[in-house]
Design a protein around this motif. Sequence first.
Motif, PDB file in Angstrom:
ATOM      1  N   LEU A 182     -11.800 -11.904   1.378  1.00 15.58           N
ATOM      2  CA  LEU A 182     -10.518 -12.571   1.607  1.00 15.58           C
ATOM      3  C   LEU A 182      -9.888 -12.232   2.956  1.00 15.58           C
ATOM      4  CD1 LEU A 182      -8.906 -12.131  -1.942  1.00 15.58           C
ATOM      5  CD2 LEU A 182     -10.179 -14.087  -1.055  1.00 15.58           C
ATOM      6  N   GLY A 183     -10.466 -11.274   3.677  1.00 13.66           N
ATOM      7  CA  GLY A 183      -9.905 -10.902   4.975  1.00 13.66           C
ATOM      8  C   GLY A 183      -8.584 -10.179   4.883  1.00 13.66           C
ATOM      9  N   LEU A 184      -8.310  -9.544   3.744  1.00 14.60           N
ATOM     10  CA  LEU A 184      -7.051  -8.824   3.536  1.00 14.60           C
ATOM     11  C   LEU A 184      -7.324  -7.330   3.599  1.00 14.60           C
ATOM     12  CD1 LEU A 184      -5.722 -10.930   0.522  1.00 14.60           C
ATOM     13  CD2 LEU A 184      -4.967 -11.090   2.908  1.00 14.60           C
ATOM     14  N   VAL A 185      -6.841  -6.684   4.630  1.00 13.52           N
ATOM     15  CA  VAL A 185      -7.078  -5.260   4.835  1.00 13.52           C
ATOM     16  C   VAL A 185      -5.860  -4.470   4.368  1.00 13.52           C
ATOM     17  CG1 VAL A 185      -7.576  -3.449   6.528  1.00 13.52           C
ATOM     18  CG2 VAL A 185      -8.579  -5.734   6.785  1.00 13.52           C
ATOM     19  N   ILE A 186      -6.101  -3.514   3.474  1.00 11.02           N
ATOM     20  CA  ILE A 186      -5.010  -2.668   2.984  1.00 11.02           C
ATOM     21  C   ILE A 186      -4.726  -1.574   4.015  1.00 11.02           C
ATOM     22  CG2 ILE A 186      -4.239  -1.101   1.168  1.00 11.02           C
ATOM     23  CD1 ILE A 186      -4.460  -4.080   0.362  1.00 11.02           C
ATOM     24  N   HIS A 187      -3.487  -1.535   4.465  1.00 15.39           N
ATOM     25  CA  HIS A 187      -3.087  -0.535   5.466  1.00 15.39           C
ATOM     26  C   HIS A 187      -2.471   0.698   4.825  1.00 15.39           C
ATOM     27  CE1 HIS A 187      -0.253   1.240   8.463  1.00 15.39           C
ATOM     28  NE2 HIS A 187      -1.275   1.057   9.279  1.00 15.39           N
ATOM     29  N   TYR A 222      -0.069  -2.645   0.779  1.00 14.17           N
ATOM     30  CA  TYR A 222       0.461  -3.530   1.809  1.00 14.17           C
ATOM     31  C   TYR A 222      -0.529  -3.684   2.962  1.00 14.17           C
ATOM     32  CZ  TYR A 222       4.951  -2.629  -0.502  1.00 14.17           C
ATOM     33  OH  TYR A 222       5.972  -2.509  -1.423  1.00 14.17           O
ATOM     34  N   SER A 223      -0.434  -4.824   3.637  1.00 12.26           N
ATOM     35  CA  SER A 223      -1.194  -5.040   4.857  1.00 12.26           C
ATOM     36  C   SER A 223      -0.494  -4.316   6.009  1.00 12.26           C
ATOM     37  CB  SER A 223      -1.302  -6.536   5.167  1.00 12.26           C
ATOM     38  OG  SER A 223      -0.007  -7.058   5.468  1.00 12.26           O
ATOM     39  N   GLU A 224      -1.105  -4.375   7.187  1.00 11.80           N
ATOM     40  CA  GLU A 224      -0.530  -3.683   8.348  1.00 11.80           C
ATOM     41  C   GLU A 224       0.845  -4.218   8.718  1.00 11.80           C
ATOM     42  OE1 GLU A 224      -2.103  -2.077  12.697  1.00 11.80           O
ATOM     43  OE2 GLU A 224      -3.056  -3.812  11.754  1.00 11.80           O
ATOM     44  N   ASP A 225       1.093  -5.513   8.448  1.00  8.54           N
ATOM     45  CA  ASP A 225       2.401  -6.094   8.751  1.00  8.54           C
ATOM     46  C   ASP A 225       3.316  -6.109   7.525  1.00  8.54           C
ATOM     47  OD1 ASP A 225       0.816  -7.900   7.462  1.00  8.54           O
ATOM     48  OD2 ASP A 225       1.213  -9.578   8.810  1.00  8.54           O
ATOM     49  N   ASP A 226       3.051  -5.184   6.582  1.00 10.80           N
ATOM     50  CA  ASP A 226       3.925  -4.946   5.431  1.00 10.80           C
ATOM     51  C   ASP A 226       4.008  -6.107   4.442  1.00 10.80           C
ATOM     52  OD1 ASP A 226       4.679  -2.287   5.698  1.00 10.80           O
ATOM     53  OD2 ASP A 226       6.287  -2.753   7.105  1.00 10.80           O
ATOM     54  N   VAL A 227       2.953  -6.900   4.341  1.00  4.64           N
ATOM     55  CA  VAL A 227       2.882  -7.933   3.314  1.00  4.64           C
ATOM     56  C   VAL A 227       2.294  -7.309   2.053  1.00  4.64           C
ATOM     57  CG1 VAL A 227       1.820 -10.112   2.625  1.00  4.64           C
ATOM     58  CG2 VAL A 227       2.617  -9.795   4.984  1.00  4.64           C
ATOM     59  N   ALA A 228       3.000  -7.464   0.927  1.00  3.60           N
ATOM     60  CA  ALA A 228       2.505  -6.918  -0.342  1.00  3.60           C
ATOM     61  C   ALA A 228       1.284  -7.709  -0.788  1.00  3.60           C
ATOM     62  CB  ALA A 228       3.593  -6.975  -1.398  1.00  3.60           C
ATOM     63  N   ILE A 229       0.160  -7.002  -1.009  1.00  6.45           N
ATOM     64  CA  ILE A 229      -1.094  -7.660  -1.356  1.00  6.45           C
ATOM     65  C   ILE A 229      -1.393  -7.555  -2.842  1.00  6.45           C
ATOM     66  CG2 ILE A 229      -3.576  -7.733  -0.943  1.00  6.45           C
ATOM     67  CD1 ILE A 229      -1.922  -8.583   1.453  1.00  6.45           C
TER      68      ILE A 229
END
Length: 255
Positions: A182-187, A222-229
């Motif tokens: 999905l290209g979603l990296v957990i930061h 969260y992603s690097e830009d603070d989007v809750a995944i």
Amino acid sequence: MPNEARPVKTRARPRSVSVRDQITERIDRGLLAAGTRLPSEPALATELGVSRATLREALRTLEGEGLVRRMWGSGTYVAQGSRVANSLEMNFGVTEAIRAAGMQAGTEQGRHWFEPASASEAAQLNLQPGQDVLVVERVRTADGKPVVLSRDILPAHFVAEHPGVADQMLQRSMYEVLERDLGLVIHHGVASFRPVRADVTVARRLAIPRGELLLAIWQVDYSEDDVAIVSSHEYHLADAFDFTVHRRGPGRRLQ
């Protein structure tokens, strides 16, 4: 006359520590095998020559160390199996923790479904209540033994164009699927921890008696830009993991 030095009084060792050491020695020597039920508290207290209060304090310590399991209405048992080392300051997932311990990571009783987000989950994931979320539930195993019940919840729009990805989440590491598929990296993640007793549903999924002690972890990643995944709910067997935390000191305080 010169003052005579007063003898230093040493503090007596708590009796519960001695009891804890005696029981630990029996476990280490194989006199109490894994899964063995200890004698009742009155019988064991009499055998060791201590009060029940002292024995209970020793058993609480042993339970905290993961050497025994105390189950309501059933008794106290010697804990079974190896323990997986897991550092709480590292956010790399259950699968990786089991593999790092040299054990075979597995999944069973996996299932997934879509449902409307509850108000609390919607708030965690920055959704409107009632928006669809994907729920992925599975039991994680270490060398075939159930050790964690996990329930991961993520916004449905992340997987809308990937119809087969939910099945992959049942077979592979959640973080691996999020990144590779999905290209979603957990930061980073924000987690809370507390001890709980297994209810009927959790006990049945983990094949343990009702009331057994578990460590419950609730986390939002969260992603690097603070989007809750993803919002994760995990129930860890207390005797299956060694949890550690590196705590930073206050630093230099005196000039």
